[in-house]
Write a protein that holds these residues in place. Structure first.
Motif, PDB file in Angstrom:
ATOM      1  N   ARG A 250       0.841  -1.201   0.000  1.00 40.02           N
ATOM      2  CA  ARG A 250       0.000   0.000   0.000  1.00 40.02           C
ATOM      3  C   ARG A 250       0.874   1.247   0.000  1.00 40.02           C
ATOM      4  O   ARG A 250       0.583   2.219  -0.702  1.00 40.02           O
ATOM      5  N   HIS A 251       1.931   1.242   0.796  1.00 43.82           N
ATOM      6  CA  HIS A 251       2.881   2.350   0.850  1.00 43.82           C
ATOM      7  C   HIS A 251       4.247   1.829   0.429  1.00 43.82           C
ATOM      8  O   HIS A 251       4.625   0.707   0.768  1.00 43.82           O
ATOM      9  N   ASP A 252       4.987   2.641  -0.281  1.00 46.40           N
ATOM     10  CA  ASP A 252       6.330   2.255  -0.712  1.00 46.40           C
ATOM     11  C   ASP A 252       7.265   3.435  -0.504  1.00 46.40           C
ATOM     12  O   ASP A 252       6.832   4.597  -0.410  1.00 46.40           O
ATOM     13  N   ASP A 253       8.566   3.136  -0.420  1.00 48.60           N
ATOM     14  CA  ASP A 253       9.543   4.211  -0.447  1.00 48.60           C
ATOM     15  C   ASP A 253       9.333   5.018  -1.721  1.00 48.60           C
ATOM     16  O   ASP A 253       9.056   4.444  -2.787  1.00 48.60           O
ATOM     17  N   ALA A 254       9.470   6.323  -1.626  1.00 49.26           N
ATOM     18  CA  ALA A 254       9.209   7.193  -2.775  1.00 49.26           C
ATOM     19  C   ALA A 254      10.399   8.126  -2.984  1.00 49.26           C
ATOM     20  O   ALA A 254      10.774   8.865  -2.070  1.00 49.26           O
ATOM     21  N   THR A 255      10.972   8.074  -4.182  1.00 52.58           N
ATOM     22  CA  THR A 255      12.159   8.879  -4.487  1.00 52.58           C
ATOM     23  C   THR A 255      12.039   9.468  -5.879  1.00 52.58           C
ATOM     24  O   THR A 255      11.642   8.775  -6.824  1.00 52.58           O
ATOM     25  N   VAL A 256      12.390  10.751  -5.990  1.00 51.07           N
ATOM     26  CA  VAL A 256      12.310  11.438  -7.270  1.00 51.07           C
ATOM     27  C   VAL A 256      13.484  12.400  -7.408  1.00 51.07           C
ATOM     28  O   VAL A 256      13.869  13.066  -6.447  1.00 51.07           O
ATOM     29  N   VAL A 257      14.055  12.437  -8.601  1.00 52.95           N
ATOM     30  CA  VAL A 257      15.074  13.417  -8.981  1.00 52.95           C
ATOM     31  C   VAL A 257      14.524  14.198 -10.161  1.00 52.95           C
ATOM     32  O   VAL A 257      13.992  13.615 -11.106  1.00 52.95           O
ATOM     33  N   VAL A 258      14.640  15.513 -10.101  1.00 51.88           N
ATOM     34  CA  VAL A 258      14.219  16.379 -11.197  1.00 51.88           C
ATOM     35  C   VAL A 258      15.429  17.172 -11.677  1.00 51.88           C
ATOM     36  O   VAL A 258      16.128  17.790 -10.875  1.00 51.88           O
ATOM     37  N   LEU A 259      15.666  17.136 -12.966  1.00 47.67           N
ATOM     38  CA  LEU A 259      16.773  17.846 -13.583  1.00 47.67           C
ATOM     39  C   LEU A 259      16.218  18.908 -14.521  1.00 47.67           C
ATOM     40  O   LEU A 259      15.477  18.591 -15.458  1.00 47.67           O
ATOM     41  N   ARG A 260      16.557  20.151 -14.258  1.00 47.18           N
ATOM     42  CA  ARG A 260      16.236  21.226 -15.177  1.00 47.18           C
ATOM     43  C   ARG A 260      17.435  21.444 -16.085  1.00 47.18           C
ATOM     44  O   ARG A 260      18.577  21.481 -15.616  1.00 47.18           O
ATOM     45  N   VAL A 261      17.189  21.556 -17.363  1.00 49.78           N
ATOM     46  CA  VAL A 261      18.266  21.725 -18.324  1.00 49.78           C
ATOM     47  C   VAL A 261      18.505  23.208 -18.568  1.00 49.78           C
ATOM     48  O   VAL A 261      17.600  23.937 -19.023  1.00 49.78           O
ATOM     49  N   SER A 262      19.693  23.675 -18.208  1.00 46.04           N
ATOM     50  CA  SER A 262      20.086  25.061 -18.456  1.00 46.04           C
ATOM     51  C   SER A 262      20.876  25.122 -19.759  1.00 46.04           C
ATOM     52  O   SER A 262      21.816  24.359 -19.962  1.00 46.04           O
ATOM     53  N   GLN A 263      20.480  26.012 -20.655  1.00 41.23           N
ATOM     54  CA  GLN A 263      21.175  26.154 -21.926  1.00 41.23           C
ATOM     55  C   GLN A 263      22.387  27.084 -21.808  1.00 41.23           C
ATOM     56  O   GLN A 263      23.085  27.318 -22.777  1.00 41.23           O
TER      57      GLN A 263
END
Length: 266
Positions: A250-263
């Protein structure tokens, strides 16, 4: 061009976090521990989090040291180094030996390259060019897989032992170096990309269980940061009227990485 890194991770309630996130100069990764089954040691004395942490450290080191090597070669070498950390008390020939699923991205020669294995995901936002999602869902399409009904609905461990890290089954990292060659890989031109999201299945269940689109996920992260995705997952899990209908926790470890690309070069 360079990548601007942000990440968030949270253990499932009353659990040890078996996820891992890391980023460096032009690369990022997430790992999700492939845990043990009740009553099964997997031939190893170490906690799953121990394996995940060492694998993540090895991957980060090799991505930094060998920027020109193919991602499959880097992942294979990281698995081999992690296996060497175990020592003689662990039987890594056990098919249920603890390991991890993974999503890895790297900036090289004007491309964003990715490698995905297991139930992690890479999601690439190309603005007007649309969204590309890469998810290794082979574990969800095993033929005639027997499900055990218990505290958690899951595949029978005896069955998993016959299909894990086997052709026609599914693959995880940790004790089989050849698994790297069975990962999903690809690339896209970096100039067309605005942001990239990597996540474990504790986040991707928003799309798999709760009818979110990847556009919804990216928009929430962009507006309120990656932590907002974890809050959204916990709210959806809490409000789920019938969590037993899903295979898995029902519940799990939750992990996220977000990468913004800068020009603009840093």
């Amino acid at each position: 061009m360079h990548l601007i890194y942000a990440a968030a991770t949270e253990a499932a309630p009353e659990s040890t976090n078996e996820d891992h996130a890391a980023g460096g100069d032009g690369w990022a990764l997430v790992l999700d521990g492939a845990g043990r089954y009740p009553g099964r040691s997997g031939g190893c004395i170490h906690p799953v989090a121990w394996v995940v942490e060492r694998l993540g450290t090895r991957l980060g080191s090799h991505l930094t040291q060998w920027p020109e090597q193919p991602l499959t070669a880097i992942v294979r070498s990281a698995v081999e180094a992690t296996m060497a950390d175990h020592g003689p008390t662990c039987d890594l020939s056990d098919p249920l030996s603890p390991g991890a699923t993974a999503a890895v991205v790297r900036l090289r020669d004007g491309l964003l390259e990715w490698l995905v294995i297991g139930d992690c995901a890479v999601v690439v936002d190309q603005g007007e060019g649309g969204i590309t999602s890469v998810i290794d869902d082979r574990v969800d399409h095993l033929p005639d897989a027997p499900v055990v009904e218990g505290r958690v609905r899951t595949y029978s461990p005896d069955y998993v032992a016959t299909v894990r890290n086997r052709p026609g089954g599914f693959w995880v990292l940790g004790a089989v170096p050849a698994a790297a060659e069975h990962a999903l890989t690809g690339s896209l031109p970096l100039h067309a990309i605005t942001q990239v999201l990597l996540c474990t299945d504790g986040i991707s269940r928003l799309t798999e269980r709760y009818e979110w689109s990847w556009a919804d996920v990216l928009a929430l992260s962009e507006a309120n940061g990656p932590e907002a995705l974890i809050r959204a997952v916990r709210n959806a899990e809490r409000d789920d009227p019938n969590p037993q209908r899903w295979r898995g926790k029902r519940h799990d470890d939750a992990t996220v990485v977000v990468l913004r690309v800068s020009q603009v070069n840093a």
